[in-house]
Structures are given as C-alpha cells and as structure tokens.
Design an enzyme around this catalytic site. Structure first.
Site, short mmCIF file in Angstrom:
data_model
loop_
_atom_site.label_atom_id
_atom_site.label_comp_id
_atom_site.label_asym_id
_atom_site.label_seq_id
_atom_site.Cartn_x
_atom_site.Cartn_y
_atom_site.Cartn_z
N ASP A 25 0.84 -1.20 0.00
CA ASP A 25 0.00 0.00 0.00
C ASP A 25 0.88 1.25 0.00
O ASP A 25 1.69 1.45 0.91
CB ASP A 25 -0.90 -0.01 1.24
CG ASP A 25 -1.85 1.18 1.29
OD1 ASP A 25 -3.05 0.98 1.07
OD2 ASP A 25 -1.38 2.31 1.57
N TYR A 78 2.59 9.81 0.11
CA TYR A 78 3.76 9.20 0.76
C TYR A 78 5.07 9.50 0.03
O TYR A 78 6.15 9.31 0.59
CB TYR A 78 3.60 7.67 0.84
CG TYR A 78 2.39 7.18 1.57
CD1 TYR A 78 1.56 8.02 2.32
CD2 TYR A 78 2.03 5.82 1.50
CE1 TYR A 78 0.45 7.54 2.97
CE2 TYR A 78 0.91 5.33 2.15
CZ TYR A 78 0.12 6.20 2.88
OH TYR A 78 -0.99 5.70 3.50
N LYS A 86 -3.08 5.82 -3.63
CA LYS A 86 -4.18 6.69 -3.24
C LYS A 86 -3.94 8.10 -3.79
O LYS A 86 -2.81 8.58 -3.80
CB LYS A 86 -4.31 6.74 -1.71
CG LYS A 86 -4.51 5.37 -1.09
CD LYS A 86 -4.73 5.43 0.41
CE LYS A 86 -3.48 5.27 1.23
NZ LYS A 86 -2.62 4.12 0.93
N HIS A 101 -7.89 9.26 -1.35
CA HIS A 101 -7.24 9.18 -0.04
C HIS A 101 -8.11 9.72 1.08
O HIS A 101 -8.11 9.18 2.20
CB HIS A 101 -5.91 9.94 -0.10
CG HIS A 101 -4.91 9.47 0.90
ND1 HIS A 101 -3.56 9.56 0.71
CD2 HIS A 101 -5.05 8.87 2.12
CE1 HIS A 101 -2.91 9.06 1.75
NE2 HIS A 101 -3.80 8.63 2.62
#
Length: 215
Positions: A43, A48, A73, A104
């Site tokens: 994931d 990120y 996401k 997200h």
C-alpha cells in the site's frame, strides 16, 4: 495468503504492508523484505512520495507482476487533476497498472474525483477503485452519482476503534472494509496489553498475532 473477493471479482490479499512514513530511500528495500516475508499486498500513496520506489521493488523482486497487489491513493481534487495525477503515479512507479486506486480522503469535489477513478478503471489503468476515510453518507453520495460502485473503503480500524457500525454498512453495500493502523496508531500500547498477552500465551501466539487474527 487468504484472499477476499471484491464486488467486481478481483481478489485482494487479506493482509498487506503499508509504506506510510517510510522514507523514499528506504522504501525499495523495505518492500523487498516484505515480499520475502510473504506479503503480496503493498500500500502506497501519492502523499507518501514513495510510489517510484514501490515500483522499483516490484521490478527488482523475483515475483511476476500478477503475483503482487499494489494500491495507491490520490491526493488530488476534481476530475482533471486526478486524471493527470493518476497518469503521473503510473509513470513514477513504472507500472503498467495499479491493482487498486483509492481516493485518499474526502475533499471538495469527490464526485468529480471519483469519475476520474472510474475513467481510469474503465481504461484498464487500475483493476479496482475505492475510497479511504469516507463515512456512510459520503459513500452513498458516490454510489448514487456514479456508474461504478466503490470496491473498498480503507478506514482506521483496530481493537479500540472497531468501526462496527461502518462495517455493517459496508457489508450491506458489498464494499470491502479495509483497516489501516490495525495495531493502533502508536498511542494505545496494544502490544503490551495484559489481556492480549494472556490470550497469546494460551495459544502460543504474540499479542500482534492475536490482534490481527481477531480483525
């Protein structure tokens, strides 16, 4: 690895490795180590900033692309920005497709954002689409104004936040309830909980194993 079947027939591993707060320079090795330990669901997210390294790990592993399940996401808002953002995510990762793309979090133009995910899904850029951090009302809004039903809602879920009301809603709507922070968010000290230790000792398991099996 046990799998669940999404409402479009795609299978998703029941257990995954999240890359939140793993720095880009550590992500590739972390994901490769996760593969070695048996993880097959990875994931990541635009937020990120490590999609590229996740993709590098997939290519560097001995696994075929169809043996791993990659989630990302969006952090965009609206149709055009999301469409462009997803194409950039694919380019960064070096992957031909994602297995799952989630919105997200709810923002100002969720319906338009969702329509961009629908377009990506129909174009084969992702095998499944879903949402994250959406409540039941927000989820129903999407369902009523779209042609593709969300397949996953990823929400914080752990022993002290079990989300039973939302879980029952998602089951009714044939949407998989996916947990993030299943071991808590670092503040609850669940791994040293005496009840979990007692259960673990009875069955020869660690508190973490007890938590994950319960979920």
């Amino acid at each position: 690895m046990k799998q669940l079947t999404l409402n479009n027939g795609v299978k998703i591993p029941i257990f995954g490795f999240g890359t939140y707060e793993i720095s880009p320079d550590q992500t590739k090795q972390a994901v490769l180590s996760a593969f070695e330990e048996g993880y097959r669901l990875i994931d990541t997210a635009q937020y990120y900033q490590n999609e590229q390294q996740v993709g590098e790990a997939v290519k560097a592993s001995s696994l075929n692309r169809d043996e791993v399940f990659i989630t990302t996401k969006t952090m965009t808002d609206g149709y055009e920005d999301t469409k462009i953002g997803l194409d950039e995510s694919l380019r960064r990762s070096g992957l031909d497709y994602f297995d799952l793309v989630l919105i997200h979090w709810p923002m100002g133009h969720d319906i338009d954002t969702w329509h961009a995910l629908e377009a990506a899904y129909k174009a084969g850029k992702t095998r499944a689409i879903g949402i994250s951090n959406f409540n039941s009302r927000q989820t129903l809004d999407l369902i009523h104004q779209s042609s593709v039903r969300p397949m996953v809602d990823q929400i914080e879920t752990h022993l002290l936040l079990q989300q039973w009301k939302m879980h029952e809603f998602l089951e009714k709507e044939s949407i998989v309830h996916e947990s993030y922070s299943p071991l808590g968010n670092g503040q609850q000290n669940l791994t040293s909980n005496p009840v979990l230790k007692e259960i673990g000792e009875k069955y020869g398991k660690s508190p973490i194993q007890v938590i994950l099996r319960y979920l």
